[in-house]
Design a protein around this motif. Structure first.
Motif, PDB file in Angstrom:
ATOM      1  N   GLN A  64       0.834  -1.195   0.000  1.00  0.00           N
ATOM      2  CA  GLN A  64       0.000   0.000   0.000  1.00  0.00           C
ATOM      3  C   GLN A  64       0.863   1.236   0.000  1.00  0.00           C
ATOM      4  O   GLN A  64       1.987   1.228   0.486  1.00  0.00           O
ATOM      5  N   GLU A 113      -4.959   6.824  -1.677  1.00  0.00           N
ATOM      6  CA  GLU A 113      -4.309   5.659  -1.106  1.00  0.00           C
ATOM      7  C   GLU A 113      -4.624   4.478  -2.010  1.00  0.00           C
ATOM      8  O   GLU A 113      -5.794   4.194  -2.300  1.00  0.00           O
ATOM      9  N   GLN A 153      -3.321   0.352  -3.515  1.00  0.00           N
ATOM     10  CA  GLN A 153      -2.740  -0.925  -3.099  1.00  0.00           C
ATOM     11  C   GLN A 153      -2.369  -1.709  -4.342  1.00  0.00           C
ATOM     12  O   GLN A 153      -3.130  -1.758  -5.311  1.00  0.00           O
ATOM     13  N   LYS A 166     -11.261   1.000  -1.941  1.00  0.00           N
ATOM     14  CA  LYS A 166      -9.946   0.402  -2.184  1.00  0.00           C
ATOM     15  C   LYS A 166      -9.640   0.502  -3.668  1.00  0.00           C
ATOM     16  O   LYS A 166     -10.463   0.130  -4.506  1.00  0.00           O
TER      17      LYS A 166
END
Length: 157
Positions: free
Chosen positions: A116, A127, A129, A150
């Motif tokens: 991440q 953010e 990943q 995500k």
């Protein structure tokens, strides 16, 4: 004679209070609980040593009875409800954050992804990943999967 009685009663009461504090407020076996047991034991022993065996038996019996009643009422009664957590947290992290990214969009990593890190898409930091691999900073990445909050990326080769 009166000083011995006061000493015995104070040692036992302080010991029982420390044990109840350890049981109710401090989880696990801590120094407070051990100190409470030691003080109560010293109080009972001091009662036997200074007041005699028959009085020592009475002190021991009363200590066991009082501690049992105190434990029963401290856990049974509603006296500890004011210390209990009654609220629940039903919100989620980043609920107000809505990204406007699309699959296949490219950006540049600001930090290393392990897996991440941060990446820039449309001059905004997000953010992100990776799928598990290490991606160094200043690498061009592409969005391959979007879940609620995500963002999964892979390095563009």
């Amino acid at each position: 004679m009166m000083l011995e009685w006061v000493t015995v009663i104070l040692l036992i009461v302080i010991g029982l209070v420390l044990i109840i504090v350890e049981l109710v407020f401090i989880p696990g076996t801590t120094l407070i609980g051990i100190l409470g047991f030691v003080l109560a034991g010293i109080g009972i022993w001091f009662g036997y040593a200074t007041l005699g065996t028959p009085i020592g038996h009475i002190i021991l019996g009363l200590t066991v009875l009082v501690s049992g009643v105190a434990f029963f009422y401290s856990f049974r009664g509603d006296s500890w409800n004011r210390f209990a957590l009654k609220e629940s947290i039903d919100s989620r992290v980043n609920e107000e954050y809505q990204h406007n990214l699309q699959l296949g969009e490219t950006g540049i990593t600001v930090s290393a992804l392990r897996p991440q890190g941060m990446a820039m898409f449309n001059e905004q930091r997000h953010e992100v990943q990776s799928k598990g691999e290490f991606i160094s900073s200043n690498t061009t990445v592409r969005i391959i999967k979007l879940n609620q909050h995500k963002i999964i990326v892979e390095a563009v080769t």
